[in-house]
Design an enzyme around this catalytic site. Structure first.
Site, short mmCIF file in Angstrom:
data_model
loop_
_atom_site.label_atom_id
_atom_site.label_comp_id
_atom_site.label_asym_id
_atom_site.label_seq_id
_atom_site.Cartn_x
_atom_site.Cartn_y
_atom_site.Cartn_z
N ASP A 51 -38.48 -3.80 80.51
CA ASP A 51 -38.34 -5.07 80.81
C ASP A 51 -38.93 -5.53 81.95
O ASP A 51 -38.52 -5.04 83.07
CB ASP A 51 -36.87 -5.31 80.93
CG ASP A 51 -36.23 -6.74 80.65
OD1 ASP A 51 -37.25 -7.57 81.41
OD2 ASP A 51 -35.17 -7.06 80.36
N ARG A 77 -41.57 -18.52 60.51
CA ARG A 77 -41.28 -17.30 61.05
C ARG A 77 -41.91 -16.24 60.84
O ARG A 77 -41.73 -15.25 61.67
CB ARG A 77 -39.76 -17.17 60.00
CG ARG A 77 -39.04 -15.97 60.47
CD ARG A 77 -37.64 -16.04 59.59
NE ARG A 77 -37.91 -16.37 58.15
CZ ARG A 77 -38.15 -15.15 57.11
NH1 ARG A 77 -38.26 -14.08 57.59
NH2 ARG A 77 -38.50 -15.59 55.94
#
Length: 291
Positions: free
Chosen positions: A139, A14
């Site tokens: 984006d 993680r």
């Protein structure tokens, strides 16, 4: 020593992983950013950016035709934390300028936009963001790094849903964030680690496979898209076509200036509206998973 931050190394996926790091470095190089932060989905990338950069009382401005889940998350989730937002047609820079408030922290644009294919001038937005001390997030999913590099035009952060062009094989859902500077990189990596939206190593390995053919796929896809867009524009049952490569597209000149190609996404409508569109979709003989 590693948990204490006294030495570098891998301790927990993680937090960091060598296979994921290889992907992060690859996309960071493609986007000319400081580093990459791979996530479990495109929405995990978007959520990490918004939660990492905004706080109670913050305001953001976004492209109106932004990816649907992005808008729902801002309006339904961020609003619960007293974060406000305005959505506007960011293809007109004056629309953005009018909405800026003292508490505005972030300008979030998507260009070309999903699904309308409206384009926004990244360099103009970057200049405005700099004037007003805002962070500009782009984006870049629909263009890919092959056709457009927002950081080179002044953006602070670029992100992708790697589910689409970067992976390119319809077998991975993922996202990636590429900040311009080291400070933003560490801030957003810490946020991603705490939220838990990390990519897994097998995902990363598959996306690295996809990136090897990224340029070839994007270039051939946009060649096909232009042929299809021209075919649709001349079809008697088609009412309109939005494709940046057509001279009829409102931001065709911007696309020529801002992008190295027009992309592979097409938006079109049929004469007869929704009913005609439904009939066409239900008449398709072979359907391919688009993402």
């Amino acid at each position: 020593a590693r948990f204490a931050g006294q030495e570098k190394g891998y301790i927990y996926t993680r937090i960091a992983n060598p296979t994921i790091k290889a992907l992060e470095d690859s996309v960071a190089a493609l986007e000319n950013g400081y580093g990459g932060i791979a996530t479990s989905s495109g929405m995990a990338a978007i959520s990490t950016v918004l939660f990492g950069l905004l706080e109670k009382g913050s305001h953001l401005i976004s492209t109106a035709s932004v990816y649907g889940a992005t808008r729902v998350m801002v309006e339904n989730i961020l609003a619960r934390f007293a974060i406000s937002a305005d959505f506007t047609d960011t293809s007109k820079i004056d629309n953005i300028r009018r909405l800026i408030r003292p508490e505005t922290k972030l300008l979030f644009i998507e260009t070309p936009a999903n699904p309308t294919l409206v384009l926004t001038d990244i360099a103009a937005c970057a200049q405005l963001a700099k004037e007003k001390n805002l962070l500009l997030v782009v984006d870049n999913t629909f263009a890919s790094p092959i056709l457009q590099n927002p950081i080179e035009m002044g953006a602070d952060i670029v992100l992708h849903s790697v589910t689409k062009f970067l992976n390119g094989h319809s077998d991975v859902v993922g996202g990636i964030i590429v900040p311009r500077e080291e400070g933003l990189y560490h801030q957003l990596r810490k946020t991603m680690t705490l939220l838990g939206g990390n990519m897994d190593p097998h995902q990363a390995w598959l996306v690295l496979r996809g990136i090897k053919t990224l340029a070839l796929r994007v270039q051939k896809s946009q060649e096909n898209a232009l042929k299809l867009a021209r075919y649709l524009a001349d079809h008697p049952k088609v009412a309109w076509v939005n494709y940046p490569g057509l001279e009829t597209h409102p931001q065709h000149d911007l696309a020529r200036r801002q992008m190295r190609g027009f992309g592979a996404m097409i938006c079109f409508g049929l004469k007869g509206g929704f009913a005609a569109g439904k009939k066409m979709i239900n008449s398709v003989k072979v359907a391919t998973l688009a993402v």
